[in-house]
Design a protein around this motif. Structure first.
Motif, PDB file in Angstrom:
ATOM      1  N   LEU A 268       1.258   1.927  -2.532  1.00 35.48           N
ATOM      2  CA  LEU A 268       0.474   1.502  -1.369  1.00 35.48           C
ATOM      3  C   LEU A 268      -0.921   2.084  -1.463  1.00 35.48           C
ATOM      4  CD1 LEU A 268       2.912   2.249   1.595  1.00 35.48           C
ATOM      5  CD2 LEU A 268       2.363   0.018   0.675  1.00 35.48           C
ATOM      6  N   SER A 269      -1.853   1.410  -0.840  1.00 38.06           N
ATOM      7  CA  SER A 269      -3.199   1.971  -0.708  1.00 38.06           C
ATOM      8  C   SER A 269      -3.352   2.526   0.706  1.00 38.06           C
ATOM      9  CB  SER A 269      -4.257   0.896  -0.974  1.00 38.06           C
ATOM     10  OG  SER A 269      -4.213  -0.077   0.048  1.00 38.06           O
ATOM     11  N   VAL A 270      -4.370   3.313   0.903  1.00 40.13           N
ATOM     12  CA  VAL A 270      -4.623   3.903   2.218  1.00 40.13           C
ATOM     13  C   VAL A 270      -4.852   2.811   3.255  1.00 40.13           C
ATOM     14  CG1 VAL A 270      -6.196   5.379   3.534  1.00 40.13           C
ATOM     15  CG2 VAL A 270      -5.527   6.032   1.226  1.00 40.13           C
ATOM     16  N   SER A 271      -5.462   1.723   2.851  1.00 43.21           N
ATOM     17  CA  SER A 271      -5.777   0.646   3.799  1.00 43.21           C
ATOM     18  C   SER A 271      -4.518  -0.075   4.312  1.00 43.21           C
ATOM     19  CB  SER A 271      -6.736  -0.360   3.166  1.00 43.21           C
ATOM     20  OG  SER A 271      -6.128  -0.985   2.048  1.00 43.21           O
ATOM     21  N   THR A 272      -3.424   0.008   3.591  1.00 44.10           N
ATOM     22  CA  THR A 272      -2.193  -0.668   4.016  1.00 44.10           C
ATOM     23  C   THR A 272      -1.154   0.295   4.605  1.00 44.10           C
ATOM     24  OG1 THR A 272      -1.241  -0.483   1.806  1.00 44.10           O
ATOM     25  CG2 THR A 272      -2.472  -2.500   2.304  1.00 44.10           C
ATOM     26  N   LEU A 273      -1.519   1.568   4.732  1.00 45.06           N
ATOM     27  CA  LEU A 273      -0.554   2.571   5.182  1.00 45.06           C
ATOM     28  C   LEU A 273       0.007   2.270   6.571  1.00 45.06           C
ATOM     29  CD1 LEU A 273       0.932   5.214   4.630  1.00 45.06           C
ATOM     30  CD2 LEU A 273      -1.012   6.412   5.654  1.00 45.06           C
ATOM     31  N   SER A 274      -0.841   1.941   7.546  1.00 44.08           N
ATOM     32  CA  SER A 274      -0.357   1.719   8.912  1.00 44.08           C
ATOM     33  C   SER A 274       0.585   0.513   8.988  1.00 44.08           C
ATOM     34  CB  SER A 274      -1.508   1.557   9.892  1.00 44.08           C
ATOM     35  OG  SER A 274      -2.311   0.462   9.540  1.00 44.08           O
ATOM     36  N   THR A 275       0.283  -0.531   8.247  1.00 45.27           N
ATOM     37  CA  THR A 275       1.174  -1.694   8.208  1.00 45.27           C
ATOM     38  C   THR A 275       2.492  -1.330   7.549  1.00 45.27           C
ATOM     39  OG1 THR A 275      -0.716  -3.179   8.100  1.00 45.27           O
ATOM     40  CG2 THR A 275       1.412  -4.077   7.443  1.00 45.27           C
ATOM     41  N   ALA A 276       2.421  -0.539   6.478  1.00 46.42           N
ATOM     42  CA  ALA A 276       3.636  -0.116   5.783  1.00 46.42           C
ATOM     43  C   ALA A 276       4.514   0.744   6.681  1.00 46.42           C
ATOM     44  CB  ALA A 276       3.273   0.640   4.509  1.00 46.42           C
ATOM     45  N   VAL A 277       3.905   1.628   7.470  1.00 43.82           N
ATOM     46  CA  VAL A 277       4.683   2.467   8.389  1.00 43.82           C
ATOM     47  C   VAL A 277       5.433   1.590   9.383  1.00 43.82           C
ATOM     48  CG1 VAL A 277       4.529   4.166  10.256  1.00 43.82           C
ATOM     49  CG2 VAL A 277       3.204   4.490   8.171  1.00 43.82           C
ATOM     50  N   LEU A 278       4.775   0.594   9.948  1.00 36.99           N
ATOM     51  CA  LEU A 278       5.411  -0.312  10.901  1.00 36.99           C
ATOM     52  C   LEU A 278       6.554  -1.076  10.240  1.00 36.99           C
ATOM     53  CD1 LEU A 278       5.534  -1.652  13.691  1.00 36.99           C
ATOM     54  CD2 LEU A 278       3.860  -3.309  12.847  1.00 36.99           C
ATOM     55  N   VAL A 279       6.330  -1.580   9.044  1.00 44.59           N
ATOM     56  CA  VAL A 279       7.374  -2.342   8.342  1.00 44.59           C
ATOM     57  C   VAL A 279       8.563  -1.443   8.015  1.00 44.59           C
ATOM     58  CG1 VAL A 279       7.912  -3.598   6.208  1.00 44.59           C
ATOM     59  CG2 VAL A 279       5.797  -4.099   7.457  1.00 44.59           C
ATOM     60  N   VAL A 280       8.302  -0.242   7.510  1.00 45.80           N
ATOM     61  CA  VAL A 280       9.389   0.695   7.189  1.00 45.80           C
ATOM     62  C   VAL A 280      10.163   1.043   8.445  1.00 45.80           C
ATOM     63  CG1 VAL A 280       9.898   3.057   6.446  1.00 45.80           C
ATOM     64  CG2 VAL A 280       8.320   1.653   5.125  1.00 45.80           C
ATOM     65  N   TRP A 281       9.452   1.351   9.540  1.00 45.76           N
ATOM     66  CA  TRP A 281      10.108   1.698  10.812  1.00 45.76           C
ATOM     67  C   TRP A 281      10.970   0.535  11.299  1.00 45.76           C
ATOM     68  CZ3 TRP A 281       9.342  -0.729  15.537  1.00 45.76           C
ATOM     69  CH2 TRP A 281       9.978  -0.129  16.629  1.00 45.76           C
TER      70      TRP A 281
END
Length: 158
Positions: free
Chosen positions: A72-85
């Motif tokens: 992941l890149s830093v720019s996609t971290l918040s989206t990744a957190v939501l998807v993982v959650w």
């Protein structure tokens, strides 16, 4: 003052609380046939909030690991957190009836109808509504959020 679906609609127009009749024998969950305290009683908002925070921290941790390994890149971290959650919540609720955070705090999600488990569809609907935040803040007299009312579920103490 309550709406047709049991949500409190009180406001400054309703007048002071002291003018309303108080039912001393009522407690959250009584109308659902649940005990007042102990196992299988409705979970209070504080415990539910801490369980949600634990789940979010797990989502951040897993997304952070993916970022550390270059997935992941830093720019996609918040989206990744939501998807993982969201995925973590859907999988764990549909398989076990609780998320990791709910397990840590002694909570479980149960259907209030004859279904044996929460199931994938209810878990998806609950997850999306909790992710939107506002439905979780709209509670009924029992303290159940809109996500629980719409999926006919309740968060109980184990």
């Amino acid at each position: 003052m309550s709406g047709a679906d049991g949500f409190r609609l009180g406001s400054w127009l309703s007048g002071p609380e002291s003018e309303r009749p108080v039912d001393e024998s009522s407690y959250p969950g009584k109308a659902l046939g649940l005990p007042e305290t102990g196992s299988r009683s409705l979970a209070r908002m504080g415990r539910r909030t801490v369980a949600l925070l634990v789940d979010w921290l797990i989502g951040y941790g897993l997304a952070g690991l993916a970022m550390a390994f270059g997935l992941l890149s830093v720019s996609t971290l918040s989206t990744a957190v939501l998807v993982v959650w969201l995925v973590l919540g859907i999988v764990s609720l549909s398989l076990f009836g609780f998320t990791p955070g709910q397990l840590a705090l002694g909570l479980m999600v149960v259907p209030l109808d004859d279904a044996p488990r929460v199931g994938v569809i209810r878990a998806v609907v609950r997850g999306v509504l909790v992710a939107l935040a506002v439905p979780a803040l709209l509670t009924d007299a029992d303290g159940r959020g809109l996500q629980d009312r719409l999926t006919n579920t309740a968060v109980l103490r184990r």
